[in-house]
Design an enzyme around this catalytic site. Sequence first.
Site, PDB file in Angstrom:
ATOM      1  N   HIS A  93       0.777  -9.229  -2.141  1.00  0.00           N
ATOM      2  CA  HIS A  93       1.183 -10.746  -2.346  1.00  0.00           C
ATOM      3  C   HIS A  93      -0.283 -11.842  -1.742  1.00  0.00           C
ATOM      4  O   HIS A  93       0.184 -12.546  -2.895  1.00  0.00           O
ATOM      5  CB  HIS A  93       1.718 -11.397  -0.742  1.00  0.00           C
ATOM      6  CG  HIS A  93       1.512 -11.400   0.571  1.00  0.00           C
ATOM      7  ND1 HIS A  93       1.869 -10.856   2.124  1.00  0.00           N
ATOM      8  CD2 HIS A  93       0.519 -12.392   0.447  1.00  0.00           C
ATOM      9  CE1 HIS A  93       0.603 -10.942   2.412  1.00  0.00           C
ATOM     10  NE2 HIS A  93       0.572 -12.237   2.121  1.00  0.00           N
ATOM     11  N   ASP A 124       2.568  -3.607   0.812  1.00  0.00           N
ATOM     12  CA  ASP A 124       2.355  -4.590   0.887  1.00  0.00           C
ATOM     13  C   ASP A 124       0.843  -4.722   0.676  1.00  0.00           C
ATOM     14  O   ASP A 124      -0.313  -5.404   1.254  1.00  0.00           O
ATOM     15  CB  ASP A 124       3.084  -6.249   1.269  1.00  0.00           C
ATOM     16  CG  ASP A 124       2.384  -7.339   0.788  1.00  0.00           C
ATOM     17  OD1 ASP A 124       1.729  -7.958   0.858  1.00  0.00           O
ATOM     18  OD2 ASP A 124       2.229  -8.272   2.615  1.00  0.00           O
ATOM     19  N   SER A 207      -3.703 -13.966   4.954  1.00  0.00           N
ATOM     20  CA  SER A 207      -4.259 -12.259   3.913  1.00  0.00           C
ATOM     21  C   SER A 207      -4.755 -11.474   3.797  1.00  0.00           C
ATOM     22  O   SER A 207      -5.475 -12.025   2.782  1.00  0.00           O
ATOM     23  CB  SER A 207      -2.603 -12.718   3.145  1.00  0.00           C
ATOM     24  OG  SER A 207      -1.431 -13.229   4.420  1.00  0.00           O
TER      25      SER A 207
END
Length: 358
Positions: A93, A124, A207
């Site tokens: 992402h 992911d 992230s």
Amino acid sequence: MTRRRGRVVVAVTTAAATLLAVGALALGGCSSSGGSSSSSSTSTANTGGANLQSNYENVIATVMPSVVLITLPSSLGSGIILDTKGDIVTNNHVVAGASDYKVTLSTSSQTYDAKLVNSFPQGDLAVIKLTNPPSDLKPAAFADSSKAVVGQIVLAMGNPIGLSSSATDGIISATGRSVTEPQSSDTPAATLTDMIQTSASINSGNSGGALVDLSGAVVGIPTLTAVDQTLGGAHPGIGFAISSDTAKRIADQIIGSGKVTDSGLASLGITGRSLIDANSRPVGVGVVEVTSGGPAANAGIVAGDVITSLNKVAVTSMDALSAELATLKPSQQVPVAITKPDGSNSTVTATLGTLQAS
């Protein structure tokens, strides 16, 4: 304004460990009562605190050169250097929606061009590669995340809200979590397994960064933070990281063959959609398409059937089906309850396959 890449978790589905309490760290030793003993205890505590601080400083100095800032035209995130050739692992992402990126090392203000090697949206994860890597890249060391334990001190390193080369501390609160992350315009909804829950702060921009132990080895990749769906705010101290074992296994496949060849995740081999009744209540998964020769096809499931349970667990939506599949293994035989278009009900046995990278 630059948008920081981050995800919120919408459901925690399973847990191999559920201990969430933070234990106190004892720095002083036992001693008998008396003034001199108290002084000795204080001295020991101070020494212990100094050693812990020194350990933190050493770990950050060691690992931070392996953590990079990844910039897209309108967003940013973090990544971890895997090798001296310029391969970098991050969250899908973080890099979804583009194929060219700018990467900034924590040791320099210079930016480097990078391109997508490949991604694995269902997990992911993604790998990007510097097109002209410098000669002094420092790959990160990875820990065996199967040995991670609840209460273990960890540091989260990355670029939260665009603040480059930041670190926060916490503990591992639980291991073996399965969490469902939401769909976005660039990424599909996915149920992630073998996740590490941590109290270390994870914010947008973290992230794809590094969750490391006090030996300086990566135990996970910060990916999600829990959000209160009613209030719309994040739950402080509840974040999730993809385990290092999972991240390395997927990244090594992408680097070695350009794609994920063995996801390790179970698949039923259907394309489906969530169905609701007249009162807007979810009632099952409508089968839109069946993969030829796949588990569902071999079990006699066809387009038009409605799946209502898998492995004797009620399935009311695609999210519920994905969450249950995340708890199962390829080659496992499971009962699947279906409703036919004529309204008849039956249960068939399906031998699960392996989820293929999309």
